[in-house]
Write an enzyme that holds these catalytic residues in place. Sequence first.
Site, PDB file in Angstrom:
ATOM      1  N   TYR A 110       0.848  -1.190   0.000  1.00  0.00           N
ATOM      2  CA  TYR A 110       0.000   0.000   0.000  1.00  0.00           C
ATOM      3  C   TYR A 110       0.895   1.256   0.000  1.00  0.00           C
ATOM      4  CZ  TYR A 110      -3.593   3.228   1.623  1.00  0.00           C
ATOM      5  OH  TYR A 110      -4.448   4.278   1.740  1.00  0.00           O
ATOM      6  N   LYS A 207     -12.073  -0.289   5.089  1.00  0.00           N
ATOM      7  CA  LYS A 207     -12.494  -0.951   3.853  1.00  0.00           C
ATOM      8  C   LYS A 207     -13.633  -1.938   4.154  1.00  0.00           C
ATOM      9  CE  LYS A 207      -9.063   1.562   2.486  1.00  0.00           C
ATOM     10  NZ  LYS A 207      -7.697   1.106   2.390  1.00  0.00           N
TER      11      LYS A 207
HETATM   12  C1  LIG Z   1      -6.413   1.591   2.799  1.00  0.00           C
HETATM   13  C2  LIG Z   1      -5.315   0.663   3.118  1.00  0.00           C
HETATM   14  C3  LIG Z   1      -4.400   0.926   4.153  1.00  0.00           C
HETATM   15  C4  LIG Z   1      -4.451   2.200   4.960  1.00  0.00           C
HETATM   16  O1  LIG Z   1      -5.621   2.274   5.713  1.00  0.00           O
HETATM   17  P1  LIG Z   1      -6.261   3.675   6.233  1.00  0.00           P
HETATM   18  O2  LIG Z   1      -7.437   3.213   6.994  1.00  0.00           O
HETATM   19  O3  LIG Z   1      -6.584   4.471   5.014  1.00  0.00           O
HETATM   20  O4  LIG Z   1      -5.217   4.329   7.072  1.00  0.00           O
HETATM   21  C5  LIG Z   1      -3.426  -0.006   4.421  1.00  0.00           C
HETATM   22  N1  LIG Z   1      -3.331  -1.140   3.695  1.00  0.00           N
HETATM   23  C6  LIG Z   1      -4.164  -1.422   2.683  1.00  0.00           C
HETATM   24  C7  LIG Z   1      -3.998  -2.692   1.927  1.00  0.00           C
HETATM   25  C8  LIG Z   1      -5.191  -0.541   2.359  1.00  0.00           C
HETATM   26  O5  LIG Z   1      -6.011  -0.814   1.338  1.00  0.00           O
END
Ligand SMILES: *Cc1c(COP(=O)(O)O)cnc(C)c1O
Length: 393
Positions: A110, A207
């Site tokens: 990421y 997510k």
């Molecule tokens: C979105 C995401 C993050 C970061 O998460 P946040 O809640 O935006 O801080 C880390 N790893 C993956 C794989 C992601 O999709």
Amino acid sequence: MQKKWDLATLAIHGGHKKEQFGALVTPLYQSATFVFDNAQQGGARFAGEEPGYIYTRLGNPTTDELERKMALLEGAESAAACASGMAAVSAALMTHLKAGDHLVASNVVYGCTFALLNTQLTRFGIDVSFVDFTDTLAVEAAVQPNTKLVFCETPVNPHLEVYDLRAIADIAKRNGLVSIVDNTFMTPLLQQPLSMGIDMVVHSATKYLNGHGDVIAGIVCGSKEHIDGLKHDILKDFGGVMSPHDAWLILRGLKTLDVRLTRHCDSAEIIANFLENHPQISQVFYPGLKSHQGHVYLGKQMKRAGGVVAFELNGDMKTAINFVNALSLFTIAVSLGDAESLVQHPASMTHSAYSPEAKEEAGITDNLLRISVGLENVEDLIADIEQAFIKGN
Ligand SMILES: *Cc1c(COP(=O)(O)O)cnc(C)c1O
């Protein structure tokens, strides 16, 4: 003996405690601090001699329920709720690393994780080697005398390559390293890294876990020893804890995680197959397709392929941008796991900070798009893609 509950059931009932007034739903304890009956009780709580809440940065009943539920879902002893996915990633790493240490990370991660490893941790004297984790021999070869940790995510954004978690866990064990996996794209319902020997799992709960696009949050799961260390050493003093309100929303979201994921995966499979057979598409990246590198891990490491699909259009940057702008049901935004289907253009959005050389090496082409397949009717989504091909041309 009671039957072991399925994860779909645990996502609803796991970790729940009977509420004092009989409320069905876990109450939101929106309180920064907790009252002591007398000074002695306050002293006893601080001394750890009496259980009970003190102050929400140190613990909160609503957040605790989410932590118990997530630990059950990941098959972990314990879990820690964090302010964001990045707070979870950084807290998990900082629990184990100090100046002079080295870690091995996958060369695709990421974007902000890459920046954290490559720019921020190096400021504190922590060194990182980025390695292609599809080559497990290369992972082991990167281990140095001062290596403490291995880190990766799988499937990895945006081409959704899959890494062999059992092999990575073995390498970590053989070399006395802590292994950490970002399980955001799968959730514990599709993949349980701890069951394959990985030590710690991190999530962006922003997510799929929350699933409704209204929270930024993260979670770390692992052994009691690791999570106690993380809470005491990192969350308490660095302060990246989750708000009880966010925990309450995620508890609500988790109740439908199983049905949502089923729909996300079903629709993503249909759309990936549709795109693979479309004359205006040159390549589709989705582990559910036989043509994909990650397909061999389906059913072994991951139950299903998830809800994210990437693809390259025949054409250039302009073709891709016109196509994105011509979509009407897919919303242009850079998250995933929401009810709304989302589309983004990695080269100008999530991966825009990459140099041209880094883009080339990572395969971030100008005609690459990533979609997060939402919960809409899949025929409506396909109709939207069809009309965008015509209108965008
Ligand atoms: C979105 C995401 C993050 C970061 O998460 P946040 O809640 O935006 O801080 C880390 N790893 C993956 C794989 C992601 O999709």
